[in-house]
Design a protein around this motif. Sequence first.
Motif, PDB file in Angstrom:
ATOM      1  N   GLU A  17      28.418   5.047   5.234  1.00 22.76           N
ATOM      2  CA  GLU A  17      29.765   4.488   5.200  1.00 22.76           C
ATOM      3  C   GLU A  17      29.952   3.502   6.342  1.00 22.76           C
ATOM      4  N   ALA A  18      30.729   2.436   6.079  1.00 20.18           N
ATOM      5  CA  ALA A  18      30.899   1.361   7.061  1.00 20.18           C
ATOM      6  C   ALA A  18      31.852   1.723   8.184  1.00 20.18           C
ATOM      7  N   GLY A  19      32.804   2.622   7.921  1.00 18.21           N
ATOM      8  CA  GLY A  19      33.825   2.902   8.926  1.00 18.21           C
ATOM      9  C   GLY A  19      34.880   1.815   8.949  1.00 18.21           C
ATOM     10  N   ILE A  20      35.835   1.940   9.872  1.00 20.36           N
ATOM     11  CA  ILE A  20      36.968   1.010   9.904  1.00 20.36           C
ATOM     12  C   ILE A  20      37.595   1.011  11.298  1.00 20.36           C
ATOM     13  N   VAL A  21      38.266  -0.078  11.635  1.00 22.01           N
ATOM     14  CA  VAL A  21      39.026  -0.145  12.890  1.00 22.01           C
ATOM     15  C   VAL A  21      40.520  -0.155  12.583  1.00 22.01           C
ATOM     16  N   PHE A  22      40.960  -1.142  11.819  1.00 19.36           N
ATOM     17  CA  PHE A  22      42.365  -1.212  11.405  1.00 19.36           C
ATOM     18  C   PHE A  22      42.451  -1.118   9.889  1.00 19.36           C
ATOM     19  N   VAL A  57      40.997   4.427  12.940  1.00 18.18           N
ATOM     20  CA  VAL A  57      39.611   4.236  13.377  1.00 18.18           C
ATOM     21  C   VAL A  57      38.688   5.310  12.809  1.00 18.18           C
ATOM     22  N   MET A  58      37.543   4.855  12.279  1.00 19.49           N
ATOM     23  CA  MET A  58      36.531   5.774  11.743  1.00 19.49           C
ATOM     24  C   MET A  58      35.147   5.195  12.069  1.00 19.49           C
ATOM     25  N   MET A  59      34.250   6.055  12.500  1.00 17.45           N
ATOM     26  CA  MET A  59      32.858   5.649  12.690  1.00 17.45           C
ATOM     27  C   MET A  59      31.949   6.842  12.418  1.00 17.45           C
ATOM     28  N   SER A  60      30.705   6.547  12.093  1.00 22.32           N
ATOM     29  CA  SER A  60      29.755   7.606  11.784  1.00 22.32           C
ATOM     30  C   SER A  60      28.939   7.973  13.023  1.00 22.32           C
ATOM     31  N   PRO A  61      28.361   9.169  13.051  1.00 23.66           N
ATOM     32  CA  PRO A  61      27.466   9.524  14.166  1.00 23.66           C
ATOM     33  C   PRO A  61      26.294   8.556  14.308  1.00 23.66           C
ATOM     34  N   LEU A  62      25.775   8.032  13.188  1.00 26.34           N
ATOM     35  CA  LEU A  62      24.691   7.048  13.274  1.00 26.34           C
ATOM     36  C   LEU A  62      25.166   5.797  13.997  1.00 26.34           C
ATOM     37  N   GLN A  63      26.372   5.317  13.686  1.00 27.32           N
ATOM     38  CA  GLN A  63      26.922   4.145  14.369  1.00 27.32           C
ATOM     39  C   GLN A  63      27.147   4.429  15.850  1.00 27.32           C
ATOM     40  N   ALA A  64      27.626   5.641  16.150  1.00 30.30           N
ATOM     41  CA  ALA A  64      27.910   5.994  17.539  1.00 30.30           C
ATOM     42  C   ALA A  64      26.638   6.013  18.373  1.00 30.30           C
ATOM     43  N   ALA A  65      25.567   6.612  17.827  1.00 33.22           N
ATOM     44  CA  ALA A  65      24.293   6.625  18.551  1.00 33.22           C
ATOM     45  C   ALA A  65      23.739   5.215  18.687  1.00 33.22           C
ATOM     46  N   ASN A  66      23.904   4.418  17.631  1.00 32.13           N
ATOM     47  CA  ASN A  66      23.366   3.056  17.666  1.00 32.13           C
ATOM     48  C   ASN A  66      24.139   2.160  18.627  1.00 32.13           C
ATOM     49  N   MET A  67      25.424   2.477  18.865  1.00 31.89           N
ATOM     50  CA  MET A  67      26.198   1.725  19.843  1.00 31.89           C
ATOM     51  C   MET A  67      25.576   1.897  21.237  1.00 31.89           C
ATOM     52  N   ILE A  68      25.058   3.099  21.525  1.00 29.12           N
ATOM     53  CA  ILE A  68      24.369   3.333  22.797  1.00 29.12           C
ATOM     54  C   ILE A  68      23.095   2.487  22.872  1.00 29.12           C
ATOM     55  N   VAL A  69      22.347   2.452  21.769  1.00 27.15           N
ATOM     56  CA  VAL A  69      21.133   1.625  21.721  1.00 27.15           C
ATOM     57  C   VAL A  69      21.479   0.156  21.954  1.00 27.15           C
ATOM     58  N   THR A  70      22.585  -0.286  21.376  1.00 27.07           N
ATOM     59  CA  THR A  70      23.032  -1.674  21.543  1.00 27.07           C
ATOM     60  C   THR A  70      23.287  -1.986  23.018  1.00 27.07           C
TER      61      THR A  70
END
Length: 582
Positions: free
Chosen positions: A409-414, A435-448
């Motif tokens: 899932e892509a998630g959302i901000v607004f 606001v919605m985000m996935s655990p995969l996105q959250a971990a990847n934000m750290i990688v970023t």
Amino acid sequence: MIFISIFILFSVRILWIQYRSAFREVTVGGRTMNEMAVRQREEGIELDSGRGHFIDRNGMPLTGDVIWSPVLFPVRKLPEADELQRLAELLHTTSDQLEHKWTTLKKPYVWSELVGKEGTPIKLSQVDAEQWDKVDGFEVLPRVSRYKGAVSGSQWLGYVAQRPDVIRKVQAESKQNRSVPLTMLVGASGLERTFDNFLRGIGSTRAFYTVDGKKRPLIGIGTRVKGMDNRYYPLQVRTTVDYRIQQEIEALTEQANMEEGAIVVLDVNSGDVVSMVSRPFYNPQHIDLKGGSWSNHTVKAAVPGSIFKTVIAAAALEERLTSPSEVFHCTGHYGKYGLSCWKEGGHGDITLEEGFAKSCNIVFATLGERLKASSIAITASKLGLAQKIGWNESSFLDGEVFSQIDQEEAGIVFGKTTTADGGVRAQTALGQRDVMMSPLQAANMIVTLLHSGKVISPRLVSEVNFKDGATMVNFPVQTITSPFGQISPRTAKLLLSWMREVVTDGTGISLQGASWNLAGKSGTAEVLKDGKASNNQWFIGYGPIEEPRYAVAVLVQNRRPGSLHQAAALFRRTMNLLASQE
């Protein structure tokens, strides 16, 4: 006279066919009539579907477990009483139950623990199988079971199922006019679905037990195994997952009695998925569609809470609307929108840097109102949020988008219909509202952040190989470019240093003394579960800080408000586990 002539010609034709068949001349479909007759009396059972398999990054098989299973074939005469009793003991049943089942068979049957139901086949060793004397109609055969165990948190692997709609499409599009049975199992979710085109085999391996028209075994023939012998197929898909780490993290969630949520581990150098554990567990051999355990929580969007403050801090710094040393005053109450700080009485005077470490709501609600909605959305995009980030290629398969990761899932901000006024922006800054985000996105934000703002697209598969080991296709490391560019390396470096302060002086202080020196960000989001207040607990971070190896995101969903922060505890245990592998 005409009738007699036709009869004579017909009789001569039959005699000619029998004559040719006797000398094994080809007559029908490449087989003699004798062969065709025997085939009509062969009772067959599938030993291996011919479907391709998955391995982990180290070559360990993830699918294709060989099980020596007792198989009953329909025969006219059953063994003598003493032999029947001996077999019944092997099959964990009684002679009467075995005799009843055997005499009513219409087709070969793999004996299960639950006779007559969808049970688990009895597993024997090859040594056990070789110890049994020959018994007509009974064989212990090596069958390939698709999945290794019962339940697991590897929903990313998925499952197979009968899907006639897919098979009909395959038949219609087949250039070789290939006949594919409607009962063939195909990928229904996870990698089984996304890599289904690679995994479909070119034919199964079956064991045949030959009997005559009265179901009497034909002497000297017995069981015959037939299958496709091909140098290249079936294919083998190499994943990026470390199966041993996957199993051990699954065990951690069991020990912690984690009910719902996810843990994602990424390799910070490549962005590859090392482990993705989803709770509750699922059984790929018995899918409960209504229960939903097959759903992969690691890629499903959830309310992030305070981990989203990372995005707000980045946006404010990039827009030069604040500085690390700016001082805010927190009394515990924001004074509007019904917002307050988690700390009763407030933090008093507190800088932005300290506010990040201590996760002060007042600091970030203020920044949320100060920022434009567009600035928040753009920064989220730069960090790989509000979009699908799994490895994909639009030109890989005939112009269609090929995505490795299923269910993402892509998630959302607004929200699309939301007017982003001051109140909405303040709530958004706390990781609430839409606001919605996935655990995969959250971990990847750290990688970023560890790659100075460059977003890497996580892979679950690195390559597909032929049966002989030659490479069929590689999936290179891929980056994602936001239309707005990326955050500056300076901002990324600053946020990483603040994540260390979260552990040394902030909300992650419980992580001190772990096997590695760690850094991260905690989060608690308020959600409703069945109409009742509940919390999503998060912890995201990396380690070791001296030479980062792994980025980890932990989400524990639907926890009772005020309960122990299980996400931080699981983050610590996961990092300790990873440290022990070195």
